[in-house]
Design a protein around this motif. Structure first.
Motif, PDB file in Angstrom:
ATOM      1  N   GLU A  82      87.802  -1.874   6.477  1.00 19.34           N
ATOM      2  CA  GLU A  82      88.456  -0.563   6.384  1.00 19.34           C
ATOM      3  C   GLU A  82      87.451   0.585   6.278  1.00 19.34           C
ATOM      4  O   GLU A  82      87.733   1.695   6.725  1.00 19.34           O
ATOM      5  N   GLN A  83      86.293   0.331   5.677  1.00 18.05           N
ATOM      6  CA  GLN A  83      85.289   1.371   5.481  1.00 18.05           C
ATOM      7  C   GLN A  83      83.903   0.879   5.908  1.00 18.05           C
ATOM      8  O   GLN A  83      82.990   0.760   5.086  1.00 18.05           O
ATOM      9  N   PRO A  84      83.716   0.624   7.196  1.00 21.34           N
ATOM     10  CA  PRO A  84      82.428   0.073   7.637  1.00 21.34           C
ATOM     11  C   PRO A  84      81.260   1.038   7.441  1.00 21.34           C
ATOM     12  O   PRO A  84      80.118   0.591   7.306  1.00 21.34           O
ATOM     13  N   ALA A  85      81.529   2.323   7.406  1.00 20.27           N
ATOM     14  CA  ALA A  85      80.452   3.306   7.273  1.00 20.27           C
ATOM     15  C   ALA A  85      80.006   3.502   5.823  1.00 20.27           C
ATOM     16  O   ALA A  85      78.974   4.112   5.570  1.00 20.27           O
ATOM     17  N   LYS A  86      80.758   2.972   4.888  1.00 22.35           N
ATOM     18  CA  LYS A  86      80.402   3.126   3.477  1.00 22.35           C
ATOM     19  C   LYS A  86      79.107   2.376   3.176  1.00 22.35           C
ATOM     20  O   LYS A  86      78.836   1.330   3.744  1.00 22.35           O
ATOM     21  N   ALA A  87      78.308   2.931   2.286  1.00 21.00           N
ATOM     22  CA  ALA A  87      77.035   2.309   1.894  1.00 21.00           C
ATOM     23  C   ALA A  87      77.320   1.187   0.899  1.00 21.00           C
ATOM     24  O   ALA A  87      77.069   1.312  -0.302  1.00 21.00           O
ATOM     25  N   TRP A  88      77.848   0.077   1.388  1.00 21.76           N
ATOM     26  CA  TRP A  88      78.221  -1.045   0.537  1.00 21.76           C
ATOM     27  C   TRP A  88      76.995  -1.720  -0.065  1.00 21.76           C
ATOM     28  O   TRP A  88      75.955  -1.821   0.565  1.00 21.76           O
ATOM     29  N   ARG A  89      77.153  -2.174  -1.285  1.00 19.21           N
ATOM     30  CA  ARG A  89      76.167  -2.987  -1.972  1.00 19.21           C
ATOM     31  C   ARG A  89      76.880  -4.254  -2.434  1.00 19.21           C
ATOM     32  O   ARG A  89      78.096  -4.246  -2.665  1.00 19.21           O
ATOM     33  N   VAL A  90      76.122  -5.319  -2.603  1.00 15.62           N
ATOM     34  CA  VAL A  90      76.718  -6.587  -3.032  1.00 15.62           C
ATOM     35  C   VAL A  90      77.452  -6.405  -4.357  1.00 15.62           C
ATOM     36  O   VAL A  90      78.543  -6.940  -4.549  1.00 15.62           O
ATOM     37  N   ALA A  91      76.893  -5.624  -5.266  1.00 15.01           N
ATOM     38  CA  ALA A  91      77.530  -5.424  -6.567  1.00 15.01           C
ATOM     39  C   ALA A  91      78.912  -4.786  -6.430  1.00 15.01           C
ATOM     40  O   ALA A  91      79.859  -5.190  -7.117  1.00 15.01           O
ATOM     41  N   ALA A  92      79.062  -3.809  -5.541  1.00  7.53           N
ATOM     42  CA  ALA A  92      80.360  -3.153  -5.340  1.00  7.53           C
ATOM     43  C   ALA A  92      81.362  -4.116  -4.706  1.00  7.53           C
ATOM     44  O   ALA A  92      82.552  -4.119  -5.064  1.00  7.53           O
ATOM     45  N   LEU A  93      80.904  -4.929  -3.767  1.00  6.21           N
ATOM     46  CA  LEU A  93      81.795  -5.913  -3.137  1.00  6.21           C
ATOM     47  C   LEU A  93      82.190  -6.992  -4.139  1.00  6.21           C
ATOM     48  O   LEU A  93      83.351  -7.432  -4.164  1.00  6.21           O
ATOM     49  N   ALA A  94      81.245  -7.394  -4.978  1.00  6.46           N
ATOM     50  CA  ALA A  94      81.543  -8.385  -6.013  1.00  6.46           C
ATOM     51  C   ALA A  94      82.580  -7.847  -6.986  1.00  6.46           C
ATOM     52  O   ALA A  94      83.484  -8.574  -7.422  1.00  6.46           O
ATOM     53  N   GLU A  95      82.469  -6.569  -7.300  1.00  4.53           N
ATOM     54  CA  GLU A  95      83.444  -5.938  -8.184  1.00  4.53           C
ATOM     55  C   GLU A  95      84.840  -5.970  -7.552  1.00  4.53           C
ATOM     56  O   GLU A  95      85.830  -6.254  -8.221  1.00  4.53           O
ATOM     57  N   ARG A  96      84.918  -5.688  -6.259  1.00  2.99           N
ATOM     58  CA  ARG A  96      86.206  -5.771  -5.536  1.00  2.99           C
ATOM     59  C   ARG A  96      86.792  -7.167  -5.621  1.00  2.99           C
ATOM     60  O   ARG A  96      87.996  -7.334  -5.669  1.00  2.99           O
ATOM     61  N   ALA A  97      85.911  -8.165  -5.583  1.00  6.60           N
ATOM     62  CA  ALA A  97      86.350  -9.558  -5.612  1.00  6.60           C
ATOM     63  C   ALA A  97      86.540 -10.079  -7.041  1.00  6.60           C
ATOM     64  O   ALA A  97      86.929 -11.224  -7.227  1.00  6.60           O
ATOM     65  N   ALA A  98      86.264  -9.240  -8.010  1.00  6.96           N
ATOM     66  CA  ALA A  98      86.370  -9.604  -9.427  1.00  6.96           C
ATOM     67  C   ALA A  98      85.505 -10.826  -9.757  1.00  6.96           C
ATOM     68  O   ALA A  98      85.940 -11.759 -10.435  1.00  6.96           O
TER      69      ALA A  98
END
Length: 184
Positions: A82-98
């Motif tokens: 949904e947000q490919p342009a966002k500056a994703w970090r593993v920590a933020a993705l891990a937070e999404r995945a709880a």
């Protein structure tokens, strides 16, 4: 996307939902109606999605289908899509995945078959290839839409991932499109 993200074959049995898009594909391919190619493309997308849905679960081979079957990973994958342009970090993705960062990274790698950032790059490059082949903006605009701060950084990443610079890829796709239309 990299081949590892999608299974090479999907064997589906007893999925009644697939019969409708298959029948529509068959009907559409026989007729020469306006917007036929657009309709066929969309029907193929629906068929692929339904086939992947029917093949999810722990028995699915490593790849996108298995990652989407995992409730925790699917939220991170959807966020990247949904947000490919966002500056994703593993920590933020891990937070999404709880999940903890380490747990998320290890499980994502095991389920999807590649690291989260590797998947994000593959997704961005797949989007970039699509945008370039459909002539939806110049290289700088495509770079921005897929999360790169500069056209040069995007060009380097694209060439590394695809094997040729984006300008060459766009020209090649235009030539292929011209050749296909002259065959009709």
């Amino acid at each position: 996307m990299r081949e590892a993200a999608l299974p090479q074959f999907i064997h589906v049995r007893g999925a009644q939902r697939l019969s409708t898009p298959v029948q529509l594909l068959e009907d559409e391919s026989r007729e020469q109606r306006p917007a036929r190619d657009v309709v066929l493309g969309r029907l193929l997308e629906v068929l692929l999605i339904e086939a992947l849905r029917s093949n999810t679960g722990t028995s699915a081979s490593t790849g996108l289908a298995r990652g989407l079957a995992d409730e925790r990973h699917s939220s991170a994958i959807r966020a990247m899509h949904e947000q490919p342009a966002k500056a994703w970090r593993v920590a933020a993705l891990a937070e999404r995945a709880a999940l903890s960062r380490t747990s998320f990274f290890e499980r994502f790698n095991r389920e999807v078959g590649m690291a989260p950032m590797e998947y994000l790059i593959a997704w961005r490059m797949a989007l970039a290839k699509d945008l370039l082949s459909r002539k939806e903006g110049g290289i700088a605009e495509v770079a921005e839409r897929v999360g790169y701060g500069s056209a040069s950084a995007f060009s380097i990443a694209f060439a590394r991932h695809v094997g040729q610079p984006p300008s060459h890829y766009a020209r090649e796709q235009a030539s292929l499109r011209t050749a296909r239309s002259s065959m009709i």
